[in-house]
Write an enzyme that holds these catalytic residues in place. Structure first.
Site: not given
Length: 366
Positions: A215, A223, A228, A232, A259
């Site tokens: 994780d 973010n 975003h 990404d 994630e």
């Protein structure tokens, strides 16, 4: 036929003329006889001899014989013609039968050639349509297709193109169905299928199956800070780092959540899986992706839960997932992020966990 023969007509005309002459001679003789009777005198024998020796009577006899000869010839010719006519009919019937037999043979030959050069390729094409997974290229090289008419060959090549495009499209669809669109690693569906398949394989082989759950630490803060698009890009980088360490063809890397990533390691004991987890953390630290909102360090880090099991028939694959997830939960919740937590082999997910941070420190959990 006699009415159209010139010789026959000539003989008949000669007999007619001679008959007229004989009739006249008979009339003269009859007149002489009547005259002698009127005079009451005997008929002279010379008169009778003259009548009997009349050349016309002899000529009539000769012409009659000629006429009879001609009639026999005509009859013979008629019989010969009749025989020829019958023979011609028989010959014609024989030719008709021969033609019929020849036509039948030609029809059989055409049917055989049609079956060999047209029907067989079409039947083979039908079979390929029913089972398109077969090698169409091999089928095109068969003698059945090579000897087929040009139109059939063209149809087979078009079918090959269609099958090839269909196979490529199917492969693309399968890839899309099992690949995460953002990171290009496997998706959750791919992970679930891979876990079930490797668990069944482990039941047969008795080999250990390990699982890493990773994780990204404080990704929501990342973010919120960078947006975003940058988020990404961060996930793609993390996926690349994981793949750079899990290099075996049997290793399966998947993104199973926002994630969260999973690494499935067939035939891998716990020690090797734990080492790989540390290698991933070390590689991610080496990337040093700036994370200005991270409360841990100033770059992107991750937490990893490790579990290993030898598949048993009275257990399910979900148990391995639960133990790795429990290890990750302990790592993130109780021990702090940026480290590796290992679930000791046991059927119970609440067992003691061994934990190691990024600096390889280790403490037992109670």
């Amino acid at each position: 036929m006699a009415s159209t023969d010139p010789a026959f007509h000539r003989e008949l005309e000669a007999i007619r003329l001679l008959s007229v002459q004989v009739l006249r001679n008979l009339e003269r003789t009859a007149a002489e006889v009547r005259s002698a009777q009127a005079r009451q005198q005997p008929v002279s024998s010379a008169v009778l001899e003259t009548m009997l020796s009349d050349p016309a009577i002899t000529a009539i006899r000769r012409h009659g014989e000629e006429l009879s000869t001609l009639q026999r010839k005509l009859d013979d010719q008629r019989d010969t013609l009749k025989r020829k006519e019958n023979q011609a009919l028989r010959t014609g019937f024989a030719f008709w039968l021969s033609g019929l037999a020849l036509g039948w043979l030609v029809g059989l030959l055409f049917a055989w050639r049609t079956s060999d050069r047209i029907l067989k390729p079409l039947l083979q094409l039908e079979q390929l349509m029913k089972t398109p997974g077969e090698d169409v290229n091999t089928a095109l090289q068969s003698s059945t297709i090579k000897n087929a008419p040009m139109e059939i060959g063209s149809l087979m090549r078009s079918f090959l193109k269609l099958v090839t495009e269909g196979q490529e499209l199917t492969a693309q669809l399968k890839s899309l169905a099992s690949t995460d669109g953002l990171t290009a690693v496997g998706n959750r569906r791919s992970f679930d299928e891979g876990l079930s398949e490797e668990w069944r394989r482990g039941l047969r082989s008795g080999q250990p199956l390990s699982l890493l759950l990773l994780d990204v630490d404080h990704f929501k803060l990342y973010n919120d800070l960078y947006g975003h698009v940058q988020g990404d890009a961060c996930l793609r980088t993390v996926a690349d780092v994981i793949r750079s360490q899990a290099r075996r063809s049997s290793d399966l890397v998947c993104r199973i959540g926002g994630e969260e990533f999973a690494v499935l390691l067939p035939e891998t004991p716990l020690a090797e899986a734990t080492k790989l987890a540390h290698d991933i953390l070390a590689a991610l630290d080496a990337m040093a992706l700036v994370h200005g909102s991270s409360p841990v360090v100033g770059w992107v880090t991750a937490s990893i839960g490790v579990a290993c099991a030898i598949p048993q028939r009275d257990e399910s694959a979900s148990l391995l997932m639960e133990r790795a997830d429990q290890a990750l939960y302990v790592r993130k919740g109780r021990l702090g992020r940026h480290g590796v937590t290992v679930a000791e082999p046991s059927a119970d997910v609440s067992v003691e966990l061994k934990t190691e941070d990024a600096q390889d420190s280790s403490v037992p959990l109670r």
